[in-house]
Design a protein around this motif. Structure first.
Motif, PDB file in Angstrom:
ATOM      1  N   ASN A 145       0.821  -1.216   0.000  1.00 59.27           N
ATOM      2  CA  ASN A 145       0.000   0.000   0.000  1.00 59.27           C
ATOM      3  C   ASN A 145       0.852   1.262   0.000  1.00 59.27           C
ATOM      4  OD1 ASN A 145      -2.462  -1.319   0.071  1.00 59.27           O
ATOM      5  ND2 ASN A 145      -2.757  -1.091   2.274  1.00 59.27           N
ATOM      6  N   SER A 146       1.898   1.264   0.832  1.00 58.93           N
ATOM      7  CA  SER A 146       2.540   2.535   1.168  1.00 58.93           C
ATOM      8  C   SER A 146       4.026   2.631   0.887  1.00 58.93           C
ATOM      9  CB  SER A 146       2.321   2.810   2.669  1.00 58.93           C
ATOM     10  OG  SER A 146       2.896   1.761   3.445  1.00 58.93           O
ATOM     11  N   ILE A 147       4.651   1.565   0.441  1.00 63.14           N
ATOM     12  CA  ILE A 147       6.106   1.543   0.327  1.00 63.14           C
ATOM     13  C   ILE A 147       6.640   2.622  -0.624  1.00 63.14           C
ATOM     14  CG2 ILE A 147       6.273  -0.098  -1.589  1.00 63.14           C
ATOM     15  CD1 ILE A 147       8.399  -0.361   1.579  1.00 63.14           C
ATOM     16  N   GLN A 148       5.813   3.081  -1.562  1.00 57.48           N
ATOM     17  CA  GLN A 148       6.242   4.118  -2.505  1.00 57.48           C
ATOM     18  C   GLN A 148       5.492   5.436  -2.323  1.00 57.48           C
ATOM     19  OE1 GLN A 148       5.506   1.844  -6.192  1.00 57.48           O
ATOM     20  NE2 GLN A 148       7.709   1.880  -6.570  1.00 57.48           N
ATOM     21  N   SER A 149       4.601   5.481  -1.358  1.00 55.38           N
ATOM     22  CA  SER A 149       3.679   6.615  -1.252  1.00 55.38           C
ATOM     23  C   SER A 149       4.353   7.945  -0.935  1.00 55.38           C
ATOM     24  CB  SER A 149       2.608   6.314  -0.196  1.00 55.38           C
ATOM     25  OG  SER A 149       3.203   6.130   1.082  1.00 55.38           O
ATOM     26  N   VAL A 150       5.400   7.927  -0.131  1.00 49.71           N
ATOM     27  CA  VAL A 150       6.067   9.162   0.258  1.00 49.71           C
ATOM     28  C   VAL A 150       7.241   9.481  -0.675  1.00 49.71           C
ATOM     29  CG1 VAL A 150       7.337  10.349   2.091  1.00 49.71           C
ATOM     30  CG2 VAL A 150       5.381   8.885   2.672  1.00 49.71           C
ATOM     31  N   CYS A 151       8.062   8.478  -0.955  1.00 48.64           N
ATOM     32  CA  CYS A 151       9.272   8.740  -1.747  1.00 48.64           C
ATOM     33  C   CYS A 151       8.954   9.248  -3.154  1.00 48.64           C
ATOM     34  CB  CYS A 151      10.163   7.505  -1.804  1.00 48.64           C
ATOM     35  SG  CYS A 151       9.394   6.039  -2.515  1.00 48.64           S
ATOM     36  N   ARG A 152       7.785   8.876  -3.690  1.00 50.38           N
ATOM     37  CA  ARG A 152       7.449   9.348  -5.038  1.00 50.38           C
ATOM     38  C   ARG A 152       7.158  10.850  -5.040  1.00 50.38           C
ATOM     39  NH1 ARG A 152       2.084   6.530  -4.628  1.00 50.38           N
ATOM     40  NH2 ARG A 152       3.016   4.871  -5.894  1.00 50.38           N
ATOM     41  N   GLU A 153       6.865  11.415  -3.865  1.00 52.84           N
ATOM     42  CA  GLU A 153       6.558  12.840  -3.768  1.00 52.84           C
ATOM     43  C   GLU A 153       7.677  13.626  -3.090  1.00 52.84           C
ATOM     44  OE1 GLU A 153       2.843  13.016  -1.657  1.00 52.84           O
ATOM     45  OE2 GLU A 153       1.675  12.718  -3.492  1.00 52.84           O
ATOM     46  N   ARG A 154       8.849  13.029  -2.985  1.00 55.67           N
ATOM     47  CA  ARG A 154       9.917  13.629  -2.183  1.00 55.67           C
ATOM     48  C   ARG A 154      10.298  15.031  -2.671  1.00 55.67           C
ATOM     49  NH1 ARG A 154      12.878  11.015   1.781  1.00 55.67           N
ATOM     50  NH2 ARG A 154      14.792  12.096   2.383  1.00 55.67           N
ATOM     51  N   ALA A 155      10.361  15.218  -3.972  1.00 57.41           N
ATOM     52  CA  ALA A 155      10.726  16.541  -4.499  1.00 57.41           C
ATOM     53  C   ALA A 155       9.676  17.583  -4.118  1.00 57.41           C
ATOM     54  CB  ALA A 155      10.883  16.464  -6.014  1.00 57.41           C
ATOM     55  N   ILE A 156       8.403  17.188  -4.182  1.00 54.34           N
ATOM     56  CA  ILE A 156       7.314  18.102  -3.811  1.00 54.34           C
ATOM     57  C   ILE A 156       7.371  18.411  -2.321  1.00 54.34           C
ATOM     58  CG2 ILE A 156       4.803  18.358  -3.692  1.00 54.34           C
ATOM     59  CD1 ILE A 156       4.607  16.474  -6.103  1.00 54.34           C
ATOM     60  N   LEU A 177       7.278   4.301   6.866  1.00 54.54           N
ATOM     61  CA  LEU A 177       8.601   4.569   7.436  1.00 54.54           C
ATOM     62  C   LEU A 177       9.697   4.350   6.387  1.00 54.54           C
ATOM     63  CD1 LEU A 177      10.788   4.975   9.560  1.00 54.54           C
ATOM     64  CD2 LEU A 177      10.340   2.651  10.379  1.00 54.54           C
ATOM     65  N   VAL A 178       9.641   3.212   5.714  1.00 51.41           N
ATOM     66  CA  VAL A 178      10.636   2.927   4.679  1.00 51.41           C
ATOM     67  C   VAL A 178      10.573   3.985   3.586  1.00 51.41           C
ATOM     68  CG1 VAL A 178      11.339   1.294   2.873  1.00 51.41           C
ATOM     69  CG2 VAL A 178      10.635   0.447   5.126  1.00 51.41           C
ATOM     70  N   SER A 179       9.361   4.365   3.205  1.00 47.21           N
ATOM     71  CA  SER A 179       9.177   5.345   2.134  1.00 47.21           C
ATOM     72  C   SER A 179       9.686   6.725   2.540  1.00 47.21           C
ATOM     73  CB  SER A 179       7.697   5.420   1.745  1.00 47.21           C
ATOM     74  OG  SER A 179       7.519   6.053   0.500  1.00 47.21           O
ATOM     75  N   CYS A 180       9.682   7.011   3.842  1.00 47.33           N
ATOM     76  CA  CYS A 180      10.220   8.287   4.335  1.00 47.33           C
ATOM     77  C   CYS A 180      11.742   8.289   4.335  1.00 47.33           C
ATOM     78  CB  CYS A 180       9.724   8.556   5.763  1.00 47.33           C
ATOM     79  SG  CYS A 180       7.988   9.019   5.896  1.00 47.33           S
ATOM     80  N   VAL A 181      12.335   7.115   4.467  1.00 48.77           N
ATOM     81  CA  VAL A 181      13.792   7.000   4.564  1.00 48.77           C
ATOM     82  C   VAL A 181      14.452   6.980   3.189  1.00 48.77           C
ATOM     83  CG1 VAL A 181      15.703   5.528   5.317  1.00 48.77           C
ATOM     84  CG2 VAL A 181      13.703   5.841   6.793  1.00 48.77           C
ATOM     85  N   VAL A 182      13.921   6.154   2.282  1.00 49.09           N
ATOM     86  CA  VAL A 182      14.547   6.034   0.953  1.00 49.09           C
ATOM     87  C   VAL A 182      14.183   7.245   0.098  1.00 49.09           C
ATOM     88  CG1 VAL A 182      14.480   3.519   1.088  1.00 49.09           C
ATOM     89  CG2 VAL A 182      12.597   4.739  -0.030  1.00 49.09           C
ATOM     90  N   LYS A 183      14.949   7.436  -0.974  1.00 43.28           N
ATOM     91  CA  LYS A 183      14.775   8.635  -1.783  1.00 43.28           C
ATOM     92  C   LYS A 183      14.122   8.390  -3.139  1.00 43.28           C
ATOM     93  CE  LYS A 183      18.691  10.984   0.391  1.00 43.28           C
ATOM     94  NZ  LYS A 183      19.992  11.664   0.190  1.00 43.28           N
ATOM     95  N   THR A 184      14.035   7.108  -3.543  1.00 43.35           N
ATOM     96  CA  THR A 184      13.440   6.811  -4.852  1.00 43.35           C
ATOM     97  C   THR A 184      12.499   5.619  -4.751  1.00 43.35           C
ATOM     98  OG1 THR A 184      15.181   5.259  -5.540  1.00 43.35           O
ATOM     99  CG2 THR A 184      15.545   7.607  -5.990  1.00 43.35           C
ATOM    100  N   GLU A 185      11.614   5.532  -5.720  1.00 43.93           N
ATOM    101  CA  GLU A 185      10.679   4.411  -5.757  1.00 43.93           C
ATOM    102  C   GLU A 185      11.403   3.097  -5.994  1.00 43.93           C
ATOM    103  OE1 GLU A 185       6.934   5.317  -8.022  1.00 43.93           O
ATOM    104  OE2 GLU A 185       7.935   7.261  -8.320  1.00 43.93           O
ATOM    105  N   ASN A 186      12.437   3.127  -6.808  1.00 39.67           N
ATOM    106  CA  ASN A 186      13.216   1.908  -7.060  1.00 39.67           C
ATOM    107  C   ASN A 186      13.881   1.408  -5.786  1.00 39.67           C
ATOM    108  OD1 ASN A 186      12.593   1.789  -9.784  1.00 39.67           O
ATOM    109  ND2 ASN A 186      14.411   2.936 -10.426  1.00 39.67           N
ATOM    110  N   ALA A 187      14.398   2.330  -4.999  1.00 40.72           N
ATOM    111  CA  ALA A 187      15.028   1.960  -3.736  1.00 40.72           C
ATOM    112  C   ALA A 187      14.008   1.340  -2.792  1.00 40.72           C
ATOM    113  CB  ALA A 187      15.678   3.186  -3.088  1.00 40.72           C
TER     114      ALA A 187
END
Length: 293
Positions: free
Chosen positions: A75-86, A160-170
């Motif tokens: 559900n959430s593993i990419q939810s935050v990192c995909r918006e990191r630039a924003i 949490l993971v999505s907040c730590v990593v910087k890219t969706e691939n990561a």
């Protein structure tokens, strides 16, 4: 979005609304279809002896927990990192990171409830749950609460993971490792070395298994060996109506004690872990301004 004139509560409302709009516009309902398919596959393969034979019940419940954790993480593993630039841009103009993360968690909780309804309904249809629960007298409702908390806890870990990593691939690279740790360290399918026991206490899977097995009263479900002895004895003596009539005993696991205190304890631990993952994720995301991208 990150206007300094908007307080934390206002930002939570704005970003929660944004999450729901994205869910609608990006056909997020497809995640429920995925959950439905996973539920049907698991319910089909876990076998008819789930909740009837001890060993089969352990295997079946483990499969259910696997499905819950996978669903929550996905559900959430990419939810935050995909918006990191924003997030980086809006944080500099007044975005409260705590409001942003909490908004995501509110949205994800609603999604987890919907997914838990799907899981509970499918499992109850294909594999009849025990008739009597511990808290409510209705096992399906207890399982629904447990499924919701397990999925949401895994979801919070994904945030949490999505907040730590910087890219969706990561994020997708890390996900299998997180999943493997959760499943291997649960202590259900593998005997862990003594030094690994403390790690088990930190896993979502361990507490999820405790919740479901307690509600199912696993300790009172006969093992395959016990059941065979009972069936053989019952054929020659009609007065034997239960395996306990034979004076047989089984190992009693306190982790699966069918008591109100034990079930509520597992739920509280899952809630605590969810809050902890959200808090740690918030702290980690506060360093978004240091990104050099």
């Amino acid at each position: 979005m990150g206007d300094t004139r908007i307080g934390r509560i206002g930002q939570i409302k704005i970003y929660t609304g944004k999450c729901f709009r994205s869910f609608i516009h990006e056909n997020g309902w497809k995640s429920l279809i995925s959950t439905l398919i996973i539920s049907i596959i698991l319910a089909w393969v876990i076998g008819d002896n789930t909740f009837a034979v001890n060993e089969s019940t352990k295997t079946g419940v483990f499969a259910m927990i696997c499905g819950c954790i996978w669903t929550g993480l996905f559900n959430s593993i990419q939810s935050v990192c995909r918006e990191r630039a924003i997030i980086k841009r809006e944080h500099r103009t007044g975005l409260h990171i705590s409001s942003y993360v909490l908004a995501h968690m509110i949205f994800e909780f609603v999604q987890c409830v919907a997914e838990a309804i799907v899981l509970t309904t499918v499992f109850d249809i294909f594999r009849d749950f025990p008739s009597t629960g511990i808290l409510f007298g209705w096992t399906a409702f207890e399982f629904f609460i447990s499924f919701t908390l397990i999925i949401f806890c895994a979801d919070a870990l994904g945030i949490l993971v999505s907040c730590v990593v910087k890219t969706e691939n990561a994020a997708m690279t890390v996900m299998p490792f997180v999943l493997i740790v959760q499943l291997v360290m649960s202590g259900m399918m593998f005997t862990l070395p003594e030094k690994a026991e403390p790690i088990k206490e930190l896993t979502i899977s361990k507490w999820g298994l405790c919740a479901i097995c307690s509600s199912a009263d696993l300790n009172e479900i006969p093992t395959k060996d016990t059941l065979e002895k009972f069936e053989a004895a019952a054929e020659s003596d009609e007065e034997i109506t239960s395996w306990k009539d034979l004076g047989l005993t089984q190992k009693y696991d306190m982790d699966y004690d069918a008591s109100v205190q034990n079930v509520t304890k597992t739920w509280l631990v899952l809630i605590l872990y969810s809050a902890l993952y959200g808090a740690i994720g918030t702290v980690c995301l506060k360093f978004v301004d240091k990104d050099k991208r």
